[in-house]
Design a protein around this motif. Sequence first.
Motif, PDB file in Angstrom:
ATOM      1  N   PRO A 401       0.822  -1.203   0.066  1.00 31.65           N
ATOM      2  CA  PRO A 401      -0.012   0.044   0.066  1.00 31.65           C
ATOM      3  C   PRO A 401       0.691   1.221  -0.164  1.00 31.65           C
ATOM      4  O   PRO A 401       0.682   2.121  -0.700  1.00 31.65           O
ATOM      5  N   ARG A 406      -2.263   3.370  -2.300  1.00 29.39           N
ATOM      6  CA  ARG A 406      -3.531   3.073  -2.164  1.00 29.39           C
ATOM      7  C   ARG A 406      -3.664   2.083  -0.915  1.00 29.39           C
ATOM      8  O   ARG A 406      -2.793   1.407  -0.574  1.00 29.39           O
ATOM      9  N   LEU A 408      -4.555  -0.948   1.622  1.00 25.79           N
ATOM     10  CA  LEU A 408      -5.000  -2.371   1.388  1.00 25.79           C
ATOM     11  C   LEU A 408      -6.385  -2.554   1.013  1.00 25.79           C
ATOM     12  O   LEU A 408      -7.350  -1.986   1.626  1.00 25.79           O
ATOM     13  N   TRP A 409      -6.486  -3.475   0.029  1.00 26.24           N
ATOM     14  CA  TRP A 409      -7.704  -3.693  -0.517  1.00 26.24           C
ATOM     15  C   TRP A 409      -8.851  -4.050   0.521  1.00 26.24           C
ATOM     16  O   TRP A 409      -9.757  -3.785   0.652  1.00 26.24           O
ATOM     17  N   ASN A 482      -5.519 -10.204  -2.649  1.00 24.56           N
ATOM     18  CA  ASN A 482      -5.293  -8.950  -1.871  1.00 24.56           C
ATOM     19  C   ASN A 482      -4.399  -8.221  -2.258  1.00 24.56           C
ATOM     20  O   ASN A 482      -4.736  -6.839  -2.377  1.00 24.56           O
ATOM     21  N   THR A 486      -4.927  -4.630  -4.445  1.00 24.32           N
ATOM     22  CA  THR A 486      -4.400  -3.555  -3.893  1.00 24.32           C
ATOM     23  C   THR A 486      -4.037  -2.495  -4.848  1.00 24.32           C
ATOM     24  O   THR A 486      -3.748  -1.470  -5.215  1.00 24.32           O
ATOM     25  N   SER A 490      -7.661  -1.134  -5.694  1.00 18.40           N
ATOM     26  CA  SER A 490      -8.028  -0.154  -4.574  1.00 18.40           C
ATOM     27  C   SER A 490      -8.187   1.189  -4.821  1.00 18.40           C
ATOM     28  O   SER A 490      -7.209   1.787  -5.469  1.00 18.40           O
TER      29      SER A 490
END
Length: 553
Positions: A401, A406, A408-409, A482, A486, A490
Amino acid sequence: MGSSQSAAHDFRAENRLTVAYLTVAHVALFIGVILGFLQALEYAGIDLYPRVSFLIKSYYHGLSLHGVLNVLVWTTFFISGFLTFVAVRALGTPLQGLTLGWMAFALMAAGLILAAVPLLRNEATVMFTFYPPMKAHWAFYLGLTLVVAATWLVALTLYRTYSAWREKHPEAWTPLAAFMALVTFAMWTIASLGITAEMIFLLLPWSFGLIEGTDALLARTLFWFTGHPIVYFWLLPAYISWYTMVPRQARGRLFSDPMARVSFLLFLMLSIPVGIHHQYADPGLQQHWKLLHAFLTFAVFFPSLLTFFNVVASLENGARARGGRGLVLWFGKLPWHDPSLVAQVLAMILFAFGGISGLINASYSLNLVVHNTAWVPGHFHLTVGTAVTLTFMGISYWLVPYLRGRALWNRQLALVQAWLWFVGMAIFSHSLHRLGLMGMPRRTMIGASSYLPLQLDWHADLPLVALGGTLLFISALFYFVNIAMTVVASRQPASVEIPTAEAMSGPEEAPRILDRWWPWLAVTGLLILLAYGPTIAQLVTTTPLNAPGYRVW
Ligand code: HEM
Ligand SMILES: [Cu+2]
């Protein structure tokens, strides 16, 4: 670049280098865990190899890919990217030699591609230890040699960055995280000389056809010169996170900075002269050298204990600040909603068990019971497969991130992922340990072995290997989804800080000699000379180099 610039330096250029390393690392881990999943299923009699035979020719082909991709590629690329990130920031100094940094990456990637071609084509199914007289295609050996050479270039960029910093701060203590990154690469550079010698003098000329034969014992001895300390090359970066970042994530402070430095210096000196503990069962090496390596192995356990006490005390400091009470109940007050911290704390817990089984491996006599059995993969999936890998995953939960800008999703998914790895690994590793004690060999296609029907006592545990392996595989998929989301999907901006822990007791309370290099490097060299000199001299002067190569797959 001048110092006036470095204060405002935003490290964007260095970040791109880190992104490049992390990308390759993740691709390797992704392919690696798919193959691990196939192996685990095979133990339970679910043989998926015929379905993928267009790509994977055999269990052993897959196993070689699994070992190389997970334990060599994922680790080395992640570490090169992560420690560059850590060191330049800790020193507040731009990377000295951005071009050199990119050359290192290019060389490492080129080496990987060169090695990957024969590996994928089933021409290097010799597993990640490449023991002769099993003989792989020369491109496999050459490619891996280039990867090692590339790590030296990474070390050089870090060293030059440190020198630039030192010139401007002649009196200051090296910042802890940078000090640790430098120790890690210094140790690795010395350690990697063994494998380099094995490649240059034995495997490369042999696979090119320049020399007729080889010598298994000399090759193995050179391999383990590097093969043991490489585990510290993987572990120390995880420790760097545990020492200099995790305390902050636990809202606490590092218990003792000087003790952390002492433990890293001990790792520098003691990681290498212990490799013969992998060769207790090898005929041709004298017993007293094996015994010396056994003692030194127990000595290198000591800095791991220091690490354990220091890191747990730091966690406790954070938990008590959050209202934690009692002798052990404070543990519940850690920020259990933070996936990065949770992944790393769970990694530490399983690592404690990996340390215990490691002590058994290291014991001269007990080793004979577990040598080359399933116990051994049971052990190292706790250490490199969890202490290192789950910690790196935890690091990625803030680092990716941060680099992407961005959030974390999905934090919830990340929490589930960490726990799933923990549970899956506990089942997987425990079963392998048990099977090993019952004599089940490692590096064997168990489901296809002719003796399996007779081994009634194995049958309860084999499905558990598959169950644990399946949970691990699902956990890995959650992780990759994930991370990928991200990067691509994200939308929320990242609100990530780089976790940087302060210390309760700082370096100013330590003697200055802890920040000098030569005394420690000198002891390192002396110990290596003592522990390895006579054995290697004897093997080199007596080797007949007469073993022919075999293709056993
Ligand atoms: C989904 C997760 C994983 C599963 C299901 C899995 C499964 C397995 C199994 C069953 C073996 C034993 C094969 C044998 O001895 O015949 C094995 C070996 C091995 N695994 Fe994993 N593994 C996983 C993840 C990892 C990770 C993350 C690492 C390291 C970072 C790793 C490194 C290794 C290594 C080095 C070997 C030994 C290869 C050899 O003997 O040459 N594995 N794995
Ligand atoms: Cu070892």
